[in-house]
Design an enzyme around this catalytic site. Structure first.
Site, PDB file in Angstrom:
ATOM      1  N   TYR A 143      26.684  -6.000  18.177  1.00 24.90           N
ATOM      2  CA  TYR A 143      26.343  -4.748  17.494  1.00 24.90           C
ATOM      3  C   TYR A 143      27.585  -3.928  17.127  1.00 24.90           C
ATOM      4  CZ  TYR A 143      23.495  -0.683  16.267  1.00 24.90           C
ATOM      5  OH  TYR A 143      22.905   0.342  15.592  1.00 24.90           O
ATOM      6  N   GLU A 151      30.428  -2.933   8.848  1.00 30.07           N
ATOM      7  CA  GLU A 151      29.892  -1.920   7.939  1.00 30.07           C
ATOM      8  C   GLU A 151      30.867  -0.767   7.670  1.00 30.07           C
ATOM      9  OE1 GLU A 151      25.845  -0.689   9.035  1.00 30.07           O
ATOM     10  OE2 GLU A 151      25.781  -2.452  10.320  1.00 30.07           O
TER      11      GLU A 151
END
Length: 218
Positions: A143, A151
């Site tokens: 994650y 991102e």
């Protein structure tokens, strides 16, 4: 849960698991063939856009009580990913070859193959403990990689191209900030959203793995 609801969730999660497995296979195959991360978007970009857009159904699942996830946290994750994919990466060919796309797609694909396989097998009542453990452990590494190195860093790298193209100028013409300045603000608050979701996953981990250990002792 009714038999119909369970069958629907089994179908949905199985199809998502299959789609993300194809994505993972293509990413690994592309890298093995070229020894490069450049082809990540061309290999799986459109497939991942489709899979992630279709994941909006999970927000509906929570809203109607089909699953106990609620709406807010799934909406935050879905919105962040879809914006990253559709509004940034898909619109800017200049960033599609960057290694951060490959990193993001690999982290997402690994996470989602595990997550959807876990959900599908739970619908069948045959999910092994090792998969449950992996489901609530792999996120600890995957994650943060997907969010920060993937991102956030790619959106930061994309800002000069947003400025050059004056991206979404027509949409933001009557707003106080341009799109690229909105991205700058978004990058400042992104870590807070990430932390909220990350801590929620740890809470889930304690709950789910604690229950599994209790069952094994009994």
């Amino acid at each position: 849960m009714s038999r119909l609801s369970n069958s629907y969730l089994l179908t949905y999660n199985s199809l998502q698991a299959f789609g993300w497995t194809i994505s993972l296979y293509r990413l690994v195959g592309s890298f093995a063939a070229t020894k490069s991360t450049i082809g990540a978007y061309s290999s799986v970009g459109e497939l991942i856009c489709f899979l992630q857009t279709a994941a909006f159904l999970e927000i509906i699942h929570g809203a109607v009580g089909l699953v106990p996830t609620g709406v807010l946290l799934p909406l935050m994750q879905w919105g962040g990913r879809v914006h990253f994919l559709i509004a940034v990466v898909r619109r800017l060919a200049e960033v599609q070859h960057l290694p951060y796309v490959f990193i993001t797609f690999m982290a997402w694909s690994l996470s989602e193959v595990i997550r959807y396989s876990h959900h599908a097998l739970n619908c069948l009542g045959v999910c092994p403990f090792w998969l449950t453990y992996l489901r609530y452990t792999a996120f600890i590494v995957l994650y943060p990689i997907g969010v920060t190195i993937g991102e956030m860093w790619l959106m930061y790298q994309a800002i000069p191209f947003m400025i050059k193209k004056n991206l979404y100028a027509d949409v933001f013409a009557y707003l106080p900030l341009s799109y690229y300045n909105t991205i700058r603000v978004l990058l400042l608050v992104y870590p807070f959203f990430f932390l909220k979701l990350y801590l929620h996953l740890f809470k889930q981990r304690r709950s789910k793995l604690g229950k599994q250990h209790q069952k094994k002792r009994n």
